[in-house]
Scaffold this active site. Structure first.
Site, PDB file in Angstrom:
ATOM      1  N   GLY A 231       8.970  28.460  79.427  1.00  0.00           N
ATOM      2  CA  GLY A 231       9.311  29.681  78.728  1.00  0.00           C
ATOM      3  C   GLY A 231      10.562  30.279  79.370  1.00  0.00           C
ATOM      4  O   GLY A 231      11.193  29.682  80.240  1.00  0.00           O
ATOM      5  N   ILE A 232      10.901  31.482  78.943  1.00  0.00           N
ATOM      6  CA  ILE A 232      12.093  32.137  79.469  1.00  0.00           C
ATOM      7  C   ILE A 232      11.738  32.887  80.745  1.00  0.00           C
ATOM      8  O   ILE A 232      10.602  33.311  80.939  1.00  0.00           O
ATOM      9  CB  ILE A 232      12.699  33.081  78.415  1.00  0.00           C
ATOM     10  CG1 ILE A 232      14.122  33.488  78.794  1.00  0.00           C
ATOM     11  CG2 ILE A 232      11.807  34.313  78.214  1.00  0.00           C
ATOM     12  CD1 ILE A 232      14.869  34.170  77.668  1.00  0.00           C
ATOM     13  N   GLY A 233      12.703  33.040  81.649  1.00  0.00           N
ATOM     14  CA  GLY A 233      12.464  33.832  82.845  1.00  0.00           C
ATOM     15  C   GLY A 233      12.884  33.128  84.116  1.00  0.00           C
ATOM     16  O   GLY A 233      13.279  31.958  84.122  1.00  0.00           O
ATOM     17  N   GLU A 256       9.479  24.642  72.921  1.00  0.00           N
ATOM     18  CA  GLU A 256      10.112  25.361  71.817  1.00  0.00           C
ATOM     19  C   GLU A 256      11.530  25.745  72.191  1.00  0.00           C
ATOM     20  O   GLU A 256      12.443  25.684  71.387  1.00  0.00           O
ATOM     21  CB  GLU A 256       9.297  26.599  71.427  1.00  0.00           C
ATOM     22  CG  GLU A 256       9.307  27.735  72.407  1.00  0.00           C
ATOM     23  CD  GLU A 256       8.612  28.970  71.871  1.00  0.00           C
ATOM     24  OE1 GLU A 256       7.622  28.826  71.137  1.00  0.00           O
ATOM     25  OE2 GLU A 256       9.055  30.087  72.197  1.00  0.00           O
TER      26      GLU A 256
END
Length: 459
Positions: A231-233, A256
């Site tokens: 994921g983002i971060g 994704e």
């Protein structure tokens, strides 16, 4: 390039003003995702404000520049703006304007929403004609417009609308598929040759000590041949760096969001995809946001494979790869182990996006696991330190992931596995990875909420 293709192109090529003259009052208009949002057509549509009414814009992850349909109409007299996944810019705009709203979705279902909106009048009150406007690569010699960084639900949106506008941008990389990564000139109603604006790059700040500790715990769950979803971060970026320095091999990618960390892993020889069950040898993704290095890496690269979101994010597809490790972040977790990854009380901060899909799909994968990471605390502007592990959520807070779906939680103080645990066991484990300064108070809260055994103890 054949004469027929060029004839179609010349017939459909027009100015942004000509293309936007096709928009009528009552339209639902899809602006696309991320770097796919139109800019020339957006300005032309905003200029028609006086001629229109009841226009709904659908977008996702609003990136600069601010859409002209918002700046020209901050009170929402004509344009209503719905964002499928809030960005920092979306949050700012919602505080300043009356016409910006969050649109909750399950990302894996997103493509179906377009067909449902047309075929099910109940979902919108009355059947509406739609339009889709998206930035693409310029047309290739075979008559196709490649979507570049934003496959997502773009093809489905374009093929379920009456007005289909592509605004070309030569700065977009050509990204091979996969599936649904392009549209043909015969399926388009208007071609607007855009101004080729630069692509927005997302800077990633240097990781904090807390993020490094969390990433160290994440590394305990990754072994040779694992298929990774970041994921983002900050934590995923640190994990990527640690993996580059490790002796792990044959990692895979099914995600994704394609981010810069995957480039580092690929160039270090760690990311081969050789043990993937599906899309073997390919980095499968549905959209990409990062820096120029990522965008350059993606251009015409046969190692990547651009897919529509219904494929990438469906849990039944995710779990077809073995040993999927999904790494996502959260804002808060309560003592019942419910996850909040999108709001602070009534304020929308982010969105569910595909988190739900990958939490489910990763756990269904043979040997797979879903990790949700968060620092144990955060600081207010005046310096007060607060716990991200809370007794219960404040009114208005959204539950992003229900407790029965949660697999592994990671803070800087360690990780816990929760599947099948009782309420008291969850509370005990969670308090054990909370910041030490808050543990005694959390124990008192758990006792009051009747989710604490007298024999419970925290190491």
């Amino acid at each position: 390039m054949s004469r027929d293709i060029m004839k179609l192109y010349r017939e459909k090529r027009c100015s942004a003003e000509e293309a936007m003259s096709s928009i009528q009052s009552g339209f639902w208009i899809d602006y696309g995702f991320f770097n796919g949002k139109p800019q020339l057509c957006d300005r032309a549509l905003a200029a028609r404000k006086a001629d229109l009414s009841d226009i709904t814009i659908l977008a996702a992850v609003t990136l600069p520049p601010v859409p002209e349909v918002l700046t020209c109409d901050p009170t929402g007299e004509v344009f209503t703006y719905n964002d499928f996944h809030f960005s920092p810019l979306s949050r700012i705009l919602q505080t300043q304007m009356r016409n910006v709203f969050y649109n909750p979705i399950l990302y894996s279902e997103c493509e179906r929403y377009y067909s449902d909106r047309i075929t099910d009048p109940v979902s919108v009150g009355t059947p509406r004609r739609n339009a889709s406007i998206v930035q693409t690569r310029p047309m290739d010699e075979h008559g196709y417009f490649n979507f570049g960084l934003h496959n997502s639900s773009t093809y489905t949106s374009l093929t379920h609308t009456d007005v289909v506008v592509v605004e070309t941008n030569s700065n977009l990389p050509f990204c091979p598929g996969g599936r649904n990564e392009r549209i043909h000139i015969s399926q388009v109603t208007h071609v607007v040759e855009g101004e080729n604006p630069p692509l927005l790059e997302i800077p990633f700040p240097a990781p904090t000590d807390v993020e490094r500790k969390i990433a160290g715990h994440v590394m305990e769950h990754i072994r040779d041949g694992c298929c990774l979803q970041f994921g983002i971060g900050g934590v995923p970026n640190v994990v990527g760096s640690l993996l580059v320095e490790s002796d792990l091999r044959d990692l895979g990618c099914h995600t994704e969001m394609l981010v810069d960390a995957y480039v580092d892993l690929f160039e270090a020889g760690k990311l081969t995809g050789a043990r993937k069950t599906i899309d073997r040898g390919k980095m499968a993704y549905t959209f990409a946001v990062g820096g120029s290095r990522l965008y350059e890496f993606m251009d015409k690269n046969p190692a990547i494979s651009s897919y529509n979101v219904e494929y990438i994010n469906h849990p039944n597809v995710i779990c077809r790869n073995d040993n999927v490790v999904s790494i996502n972040s959260a804002l808060q977790i309560d003592l019942y182990t419910q996850i909040n990854a999108e709001s602070i009380k009534f304020g929308q901060i982010s969105g569910n996006g595909g988190m739900f899909d990958f939490v489910l799909g990763a756990y269904w994968s043979r040997g797979g696991r879903s990790l949700i990471c968060l620092p144990s605390t955060y600081s207010l502007s005046e310096g007060t330190v607060k716990s991200r592990i809370v007794p219960h959520f404040a009114p208005g807070t959204i539950v992003t992931i229900p407790r029965q779906m949660v697999n592994i939680i990671v803070t800087e103080y360690g990780w816990i596995s929760l599947k099948g645990d009782s309420t008291w066991a969850r509370a005990e484990k969670l308090i054990g990875i909370a910041h030490p300064d808050f543990r005694e108070e959390l124990i008192k809260n758990a006792e009051e909420q009747k989710i604490w055994r007298r024999s419970n103890r925290i190491a």
